[in-house]
Design an enzyme around this catalytic site. Structure first.
Site, mmCIF file in Angstrom:
data_model
loop_
_atom_site.group_PDB
_atom_site.id
_atom_site.type_symbol
_atom_site.label_atom_id
_atom_site.label_comp_id
_atom_site.label_asym_id
_atom_site.label_seq_id
_atom_site.Cartn_x
_atom_site.Cartn_y
_atom_site.Cartn_z
ATOM 1 C CE LYS A 9 -3.884 -2.171 2.590
ATOM 2 N NZ LYS A 9 -4.708 -2.177 3.637
ATOM 3 C CE1 TYR A 49 -9.160 -3.058 0.408
ATOM 4 C CE2 TYR A 49 -8.497 -1.151 -0.472
ATOM 5 C CZ TYR A 49 -8.216 -2.324 0.277
ATOM 6 O OH TYR A 49 -6.867 -2.322 0.778
ATOM 7 C CG PHE A 57 -13.237 1.070 7.692
ATOM 8 C CD1 PHE A 57 -12.478 0.512 6.424
ATOM 9 C CD2 PHE A 57 -13.775 0.098 8.558
ATOM 10 C CE1 PHE A 57 -12.750 -0.818 6.132
ATOM 11 C CE2 PHE A 57 -14.130 -1.227 8.011
ATOM 12 C CZ PHE A 57 -13.428 -1.595 7.024
ATOM 13 N NE ARG A 85 -5.516 -12.886 4.647
ATOM 14 C CZ ARG A 85 -6.348 -11.798 4.899
ATOM 15 N NH1 ARG A 85 -6.357 -10.900 3.952
ATOM 16 N NH2 ARG A 85 -7.325 -11.525 5.728
ATOM 17 C CB THR A 91 -6.516 -6.532 9.827
ATOM 18 O OG1 THR A 91 -6.968 -7.834 9.192
ATOM 19 C CG2 THR A 91 -6.863 -5.392 8.969
ATOM 20 N NE ARG A 102 -2.009 -6.018 6.881
ATOM 21 C CZ ARG A 102 -2.968 -6.703 6.615
ATOM 22 N NH1 ARG A 102 -3.220 -7.574 7.245
ATOM 23 N NH2 ARG A 102 -3.804 -6.358 5.460
#
Ligand SMILES: Nc1ncnc2c1ncn2[C@@H]1O[C@H](COP(=O)(O)OP(=O)(O)OP(=O)(O)O)[C@@H](O)[C@H]1O
Length: 148
Positions: A9, A49, A57, A85, A91, A102
């Site tokens: 991202k 999305y 959000f 994943r 997340t 992350r």
């Protein structure tokens, strides 16, 4: 062989994490089938999305993902959807384990560095959204020139 869609991202691109993330996938033995640095249009963000439309959000998510370039990739290998994943972590980076992407680099649930398909259906849908068939490298057709 399984394929998945992975996208670094805008926060990951801006923080120069492309190399680190690609290296993690290569070290696990996965093969890169396609990759490009690109700007996501509002239309593509809406399609990608779509399942989140109407959530509180959603607007923030679309404006963030379209704000500056992303690095879109297709990775191939055994069980690569679940493995990606796992490598990404939860997340919310605050809940993601150390050693996951992350967990190591994410700042907030919005700025969580990376996206990866969550099932074989979404992998196929997302790969087709971001890449044309001819952009995917066909390793079986080039194997005779492969050195390692
Ligand atoms: N409560 C929230 N506030 C802000 N952003 C959120 C929130 N929940 C999810 N998001 C953002 O929307 C993205 C998609 O949410 P989803 O629940 O599908 O998570 P995910 O499958 O782990 O993430 P991704 O689809 O990006 O791989 C998340 O990666 C995150 O950036």
């Amino acid at each position: 062989m399984e394929k998945t869609f992975v996208m670094i991202k805008p926060d990951g691109v801006q923080r120069n994490l492309i190399g680190t993330i690609v290296e993690r996938f290569e070290k696990k033995g996965y093969q890169l089938k396609a990759a490009k640095l690109m700007h996501i249009s509002d239309e593509l963000a809406g399609e990608h999305y779509g399942e989140h439309k109407g959530k509180p959000f959603y607007d923030e998510l679309v404006s963030f993902i379209t704000s500056s370039p992303v690095f879109a990739m297709v990775w191939e290998g055994d069980n690569v959807i679940a493995a990606a994943r796992q490598m990404m972590g939860k997340t919310n980076p605050q809940e993601a384990s150390p050693g996951t992407i992350r967990g190591d680099f994410g700042i907030s649930v919005g700025k969580n560095i990376i996206h990866g398909s969550d099932s074989s259906e979404s992998a196929e849908r997302e790969i087709n959204l971001f890449f044309d068939e001819q952009e995917l490298l066909q390793y079986d057709k080039i194997n005779k020139n492969w050195l390692y």
